[in-house]
Every structure is written in structure tokens, then in C-alpha cells.
Design a protein around this motif. Structure first.
Motif, PDB file in Angstrom:
ATOM      1  N   THR A   1       0.822  -1.204   0.000  1.00 19.09           N
ATOM      2  CA  THR A   1       0.000   0.000   0.000  1.00 19.09           C
ATOM      3  C   THR A   1       0.858   1.257   0.000  1.00 19.09           C
ATOM      4  O   THR A   1       2.008   1.235   0.461  1.00 19.09           O
ATOM      5  CB  THR A   1      -0.921   0.025   1.236  1.00 19.09           C
ATOM      6  OG1 THR A   1      -1.631   1.257   1.278  1.00 19.09           O
ATOM      7  CG2 THR A   1      -0.122  -0.122   2.513  1.00 19.09           C
ATOM      8  N   ASP A   2       0.290   2.326  -0.518  1.00 18.91           N
ATOM      9  CA  ASP A   2       0.928   3.636  -0.391  1.00 18.91           C
ATOM     10  C   ASP A   2       0.530   4.311   0.918  1.00 18.91           C
ATOM     11  O   ASP A   2       0.969   5.428   1.208  1.00 18.91           O
ATOM     12  CB  ASP A   2       0.532   4.537  -1.577  1.00 18.91           C
ATOM     13  CG  ASP A   2       1.437   4.325  -2.778  1.00 18.91           C
ATOM     14  OD1 ASP A   2       2.336   3.470  -2.703  1.00 18.91           O
ATOM     15  OD2 ASP A   2       1.253   5.015  -3.808  1.00 18.91           O
ATOM     16  N   GLY A   3      -0.307   3.644   1.705  1.00 17.29           N
ATOM     17  CA  GLY A   3      -0.708   4.173   3.010  1.00 17.29           C
ATOM     18  C   GLY A   3       0.433   4.132   4.007  1.00 17.29           C
ATOM     19  O   GLY A   3       1.402   3.374   3.837  1.00 17.29           O
TER      20      GLY A   3
ATOM     21  N   MET B   1      -5.101   3.419   9.287  1.00 21.95           N
ATOM     22  CA  MET B   1      -6.260   4.007   8.619  1.00 21.95           C
ATOM     23  C   MET B   1      -6.045   4.108   7.113  1.00 21.95           C
ATOM     24  O   MET B   1      -6.857   3.628   6.317  1.00 21.95           O
ATOM     25  CB  MET B   1      -6.561   5.391   9.196  1.00 21.95           C
ATOM     26  CG  MET B   1      -7.119   5.373  10.609  1.00 21.95           C
ATOM     27  SD  MET B   1      -7.376   7.034  11.275  1.00 21.95           S
ATOM     28  CE  MET B   1      -8.542   7.709  10.088  1.00 21.95           C
ATOM     29  N   THR B   2      -4.941   4.726   6.730  1.00 16.91           N
ATOM     30  CA  THR B   2      -4.723   4.954   5.301  1.00 16.91           C
ATOM     31  C   THR B   2      -4.451   3.654   4.543  1.00 16.91           C
ATOM     32  O   THR B   2      -4.816   3.517   3.380  1.00 16.91           O
ATOM     33  CB  THR B   2      -3.554   5.932   5.085  1.00 16.91           C
ATOM     34  OG1 THR B   2      -2.387   5.414   5.737  1.00 16.91           O
ATOM     35  CG2 THR B   2      -3.888   7.301   5.640  1.00 16.91           C
TER      36      THR B   2
ATOM     37  N   ARG C   1     -12.677   5.515   2.737  1.00 15.40           N
ATOM     38  CA  ARG C   1     -11.409   5.884   2.113  1.00 15.40           C
ATOM     39  C   ARG C   1     -10.376   4.776   2.306  1.00 15.40           C
ATOM     40  O   ARG C   1     -10.330   4.114   3.340  1.00 15.40           O
ATOM     41  CB  ARG C   1     -10.865   7.178   2.743  1.00 15.40           C
ATOM     42  CG  ARG C   1     -11.728   8.423   2.551  1.00 15.40           C
ATOM     43  CD  ARG C   1     -11.473   9.086   1.209  1.00 15.40           C
ATOM     44  NE  ARG C   1     -10.072   9.435   1.030  1.00 15.40           N
ATOM     45  CZ  ARG C   1      -9.494  10.549   1.490  1.00 15.40           C
ATOM     46  NH1 ARG C   1     -10.206  11.420   2.201  1.00 15.40           N
ATOM     47  NH2 ARG C   1      -8.219  10.795   1.248  1.00 15.40           N
ATOM     48  N   ILE C   2      -9.520   4.619   1.317  1.00 18.96           N
ATOM     49  CA  ILE C   2      -8.361   3.730   1.427  1.00 18.96           C
ATOM     50  C   ILE C   2      -7.312   4.258   0.472  1.00 18.96           C
ATOM     51  O   ILE C   2      -7.633   4.685  -0.643  1.00 18.96           O
ATOM     52  CB  ILE C   2      -8.712   2.260   1.108  1.00 18.96           C
ATOM     53  CG1 ILE C   2      -7.494   1.367   1.316  1.00 18.96           C
ATOM     54  CG2 ILE C   2      -9.263   2.117  -0.303  1.00 18.96           C
ATOM     55  CD1 ILE C   2      -7.787  -0.126   1.202  1.00 18.96           C
TER      56      ILE C   2
ATOM     57  N   PHE D   1       1.902  -3.014   6.031  1.00 20.56           N
ATOM     58  CA  PHE D   1       2.745  -1.908   5.568  1.00 20.56           C
ATOM     59  C   PHE D   1       4.051  -1.776   6.352  1.00 20.56           C
ATOM     60  O   PHE D   1       4.949  -1.031   5.951  1.00 20.56           O
ATOM     61  CB  PHE D   1       1.964  -0.588   5.599  1.00 20.56           C
ATOM     62  CG  PHE D   1       1.585  -0.095   6.965  1.00 20.56           C
ATOM     63  CD1 PHE D   1       2.426   0.741   7.688  1.00 20.56           C
ATOM     64  CD2 PHE D   1       0.366  -0.456   7.530  1.00 20.56           C
ATOM     65  CE1 PHE D   1       2.066   1.205   8.944  1.00 20.56           C
ATOM     66  CE2 PHE D   1       0.001   0.005   8.791  1.00 20.56           C
ATOM     67  CZ  PHE D   1       0.853   0.829   9.504  1.00 20.56           C
ATOM     68  N   TYR D   2       4.183  -2.482   7.477  1.00 20.52           N
ATOM     69  CA  TYR D   2       5.462  -2.504   8.183  1.00 20.52           C
ATOM     70  C   TYR D   2       6.395  -3.589   7.642  1.00 20.52           C
ATOM     71  O   TYR D   2       7.616  -3.490   7.778  1.00 20.52           O
ATOM     72  CB  TYR D   2       5.256  -2.717   9.687  1.00 20.52           C
ATOM     73  CG  TYR D   2       4.793  -1.483  10.423  1.00 20.52           C
ATOM     74  CD1 TYR D   2       5.446  -0.260  10.259  1.00 20.52           C
ATOM     75  CD2 TYR D   2       3.698  -1.539  11.282  1.00 20.52           C
ATOM     76  CE1 TYR D   2       5.015   0.880  10.929  1.00 20.52           C
ATOM     77  CE2 TYR D   2       3.265  -0.401  11.969  1.00 20.52           C
ATOM     78  CZ  TYR D   2       3.926   0.805  11.775  1.00 20.52           C
ATOM     79  OH  TYR D   2       3.508   1.933  12.447  1.00 20.52           O
ATOM     80  N   LEU D   3       5.811  -4.640   7.057  1.00 16.73           N
ATOM     81  CA  LEU D   3       6.624  -5.686   6.439  1.00 16.73           C
ATOM     82  C   LEU D   3       6.979  -5.324   5.001  1.00 16.73           C
ATOM     83  O   LEU D   3       8.128  -5.476   4.575  1.00 16.73           O
ATOM     84  CB  LEU D   3       5.879  -7.028   6.476  1.00 16.73           C
ATOM     85  CG  LEU D   3       5.668  -7.653   7.856  1.00 16.73           C
ATOM     86  CD1 LEU D   3       4.871  -8.945   7.732  1.00 16.73           C
ATOM     87  CD2 LEU D   3       7.013  -7.925   8.530  1.00 16.73           C
TER      88      LEU D   3
END
Length: 430
Positions: free
Chosen positions: A271-273, A277-278, A301-302, A365-367
Motif C-alpha cells: 500500500t501507499d498508506g 487508517m490509510t 477511504r483507502i 505496511f510494516y513488512l
């Protein structure tokens, strides 16, 4: 005297007999020759030399030559017509095959994954998320099929596109892949220099045919044009029955990503989040005071999936996604491939539009970390900075090469100060 007369008479009779024999022989020879000429020249011996005879022979030859040319022309026309018919049959066969794959897809999915069943008690019901894989179609690209058979592990592999412009980043890319111990990866070379560079470094490489239109764009196009090519090229991998982890070159591999995939969806993407939330979605309230008591409108939203790193399975919805994106990019050359990719993936069906029926998953998104998460959050947090991501994608920032080297120093060499010189965003502070 009497004896002399007798001898003279006998000699005259013998001489007359010889003459008669010779005459008979001559007559016989004459008759034979006459019969022979009569057989060979039934219209008379002199007719062979007549102008009419020559005219007839020449006329016959001209007619034969003209007829031969006509037959050759007819043969060539039939060959051309046969080639046209063969091409039409090929196109119709392909249309029928695609139609059969799409026909009653939902029903086939249920049949493939299990028998019909009742809903069951509340809280026990789960819908089907995994579409069945397509039947491999090796004639699509036999040369690629041979390479994939040798490179892939469990019918899946990492694939990256590269031309000479990204040579330095590519070297960092495959150096870290090798260091982690990943063997199932492949570079699709878009020019001859990259092909030779990969071969000299023992990197699995596939080069498209020189007369391929896709290959010509890869050799001469900019980064935007090359980025759009992947949707064309990936289709062949999926048709051959292989799952692909599509990777941009500006990515540093720190662990083996195949150990962290779920494989329960048509597509898994980073993800670009930058937070929960994002990355995973949230209820965003839109405020319009002019509406009075109805001023607050709730929206979902995402942040978008990153089209530079995603895992895609060989299913009908996956191939349909690639076709949709490639088709739109061809018609809308100024469109950004990532925006089109997400629109086709997320837009729901509505009047005049049928949305894509594909299952999707957002990666942790942390991996699977983008560079905004790393430089804005992780490097400043003592606890998060000790975690080791699977990959870091330098997608948010320029000076990619320098940041990729700094990521290696930070996570591989253990230099805790390697990331400090860089600003959070794209602008350096002076």
C-alpha cells in the motif's frame, strides 16, 4: 559340246535368280521404309516442314505457357485466401476459448471449490475468496514457458522489467535478492545491454523478440512508458499458469517475500498508506455546512495499492484486470498506470459499468514498507526501527539510488546513522 551348253544354261539361271532376289529385297526395303514414314508422318513427309505445322506447334506451346501462368496465379490466390481463413479460424478459436473461460464463471467457481451447501448458523458463513487458476496455455509463449519451468518454485516467481537506464538500481536489486537466498526471480530485459549485464552476473533473464512492439517501447520509452508495459507482459506469465510477484527495481529485499504471502486472493499488494487508517481503510466524514442537519456525509477511504509491487495469481479476474489496465493505457497514454490500476480494481459496478469481480488483500505496511513509512516514521521510532521489514520500496522519494544504499547500510550493515542525512520528504533542508 553338250556338257558346255548345260553348264552355261545353269550359270544364266543362277545369275537371273540372284537378280530377282536382289530386286525382291529392294522392294521389301522400300515398302518397309514407306510404312515407317507413313507411321511417323501420317499427314505427309513435307507437312513437317510446312509453316502451318510450325504455327500449330508454336500456338500449342503459347497456350500451354499461358495456361501454366493462369494456374500459378490461381494457386497463389488460393494460398493467400487459405492464410486469411487460417488467421480467422485462429482468432475465432481464441474468442471461443476466452468465452468458455468466462461463461458461468461463478457457477464454475462453486463447482471447483466444493459442492452446494446450506448457509448454516449465523457467524459460521464465509464466502469464496479464492478463484481457481487458469489452465496453462504453453503455446502462448513456448520460449518463456521453458525458462519459467527452470526458474519458478511452486509455479511462482519474482519478475522485474529493466532497461539500461536503471542498471545501477538493478544491481542493488538482484544483489540483495541473492543475499536473502531467493532463487525464483527473473529479469525481463528491455534492451540487449541489460541482457548481457544479467548474464554476466548469473541473473536469470528473458529477452523479448527484437521485432516485438512491446520490446521496442522498452528500449526507447521513458519510465512511464516502461511502467505501463508490465501489464502487457504479465499476461503471458499468468496464461502460462504462474503466479507473479511483480517488482519495481527501486526495492531493497531484506527477507524472502514468499514466506509472508497469504495467497488467498487474486491480488495482494503493498500500500501507499502510512498507518492503519490509510493502509486498510477508514470512515472519512465529508462536511458540507450548506446542507444543514445533513451536512455530514460519511465516505469510505483507502489509500491506493502500489502498482510497483504486488502478487498476482493466474485467475480469470487477474487476467481481466491486466487487460482492462492495458486497454485503458493504450487509449489514454497520458494516464498514470497506478491510478488506472486502482480504479479498475476498486470501482464498483454501476449504471453503464461493470466492476471487476476480484478478491484483493492489502499487505502489512510494516513488512512491505514504502519509503514514506520508513523515513517519516520508522527511523525515528526506537521500537519500530528494530523491526526488519521484508522489503523497502523507495517509491515516495527521488535520489533513489542513494536511499537504496542507505537502506542497505541501515538494515544489512547495522549502521544506525545511515538514514539520518535524508529529509522526510523529497526536499533537502538547507
Amino acid at each position: 559340246m553338250i556338257g558346255g551348253r548345260r553348264e552355261g544354261g545353269l550359270m544364266r539361271k543362277a545369275s537371273q535368280s540372284v537378280v530377282k532376289s536382289r530386286i525382291l529385297i529392294a522392294v521389301a526395303i522400300g515398302i518397309s521404309i514407306g510404312c515407317l514414314f507413313a507411321f511417323l508422318y501420317p499427314h505427309g513427309f513435307l507437312s513437317f516442314y510446312s509453316p502451318a505445322f510450325h504455327s500449330q506447334v508454336l500456338s500449342s506451346k503459347c497456350e500451354s505457357s499461358h495456361r501454366l501462368n493462369e494456374l500459378k496465379a490461381e494457386y497463389a490466390a488460393e494460398l493467400e485466401k487459405n492464410e486469411e481463413l487460417r488467421q480467422q479460424v485462429k482468432e475465432l478459436t481464441e474468442k471461443v476459448r476466452l468465452a468458455e473461460q468466462k461463461k458461468d464463471h461463478a457457477q464454475k467457481q462453486v463447482e471447483a471449490l466444493g459442492k452446494w451447501r446450506k448457509a448454516g448458523p449465523s457467524g459460521t458463513v464465509k464466502g469464496l475468496r479464492t478463484n481457481p487458476t487458469v489452465i496453462p496455455d504453453e503455446p502462448v509463449n513456448p520460449r518463456l514457458a521453458v525458462i519459467l519451468e527452470a526458474v519458478a518454485v511452486g509455479r511462482e516467481l519474482i519478475v522485474a522489467l529493466a532497461n539500461w537506464k536503471v542498471k545501477e538500481s538493478l544491481e542493488i536489486w538482484f544483489t540483495n535478492i541473492k543475499r536473502v537466498g531467493i532463487t525464483n526471480y527473473l529479469v525481463v530485459a528491455l534492451d540487449d545491454k541489460i541482457t548481457e549485464f544479467c548474464k554476466s552476473n548469473n541473473v536469470p533473464v528473458f529477452t523479448r523478440d527484437a521485432n516485438d512492439g512491446i520490446a521496442s517501447i522498452g528500449r526507447t520509452g521513458n519510465n512511464h512508458a516502461v511502467s505501463g508495459l508490465k501489464f502487457h507482459i504479465l499476461r503471458e506469465f499468468l496464461q502460462l499458469g504462474y503466479s507473479v510477484l511483480l517488482s519495481d527495481i527501486d526495492i531493497v529485499y531484506l527477507q524472502n517475500p514468499f514466506d509472508y504471502l497469504y495467497r488467498d486472493s487474486d491480488l495482494e499488494s503493498m500500500t501507499d498508506g502510512h498507518d492503519n487508517m490509510t493502509a486498510y481503510g477508514f470512515d472519512d466524514v465529508f462536511d458540507e455546512p450548506a446542507m444543514g442537519w445533513a451536512r455530514y456525509a460519511h465516505t469510505m477511504r483507502i489509500w491506493v495499492f502500489n502498482s510497483g509491487f504486488f502478487y498476482i495469481r493466474p485467475t480469470i479476474p487477474s487476467i481481466e484486470l491486466l487487460d482492462r489496465v492495458a486497454g485503458r493505457l493504450a487509449k489514454e497514454p497520458k494516464s498514470w498506470d497506478q491510478a488506472v490500476f486502482n480504479e479498475e480494481l476498486f470501482f464498483p459496478s454501476h449504471l453503464g459499468y461493470e466492476g471487476l469481480h476480484a478478491a484483493r488483500r492489502t499487505m502489512d505496511f510494516y513488512l512491505f514498507m514504502n519509503s514514506k513509512v520508513l523515513f517519516k516514521t520508522v527511523r525515528k521510532d526506537d521500537r519500530l526501527s528494530k523491526l526488519k521489514p521484508v522489503i523497502v520500496h523507495v517509491n515516495y522519494h527521488p535520489n533513489k539510488l542513494q536511499r537504496m544504499k542507505a537502506v542497505m547500510e541501515f538494515y544489512v550493515d547495522g549502521n544506525r546513522d545511515a538514514l539520518k542525512p535524508f529529509p522526510d520528504g523529497s526536499e533537502w533542508e538547507w
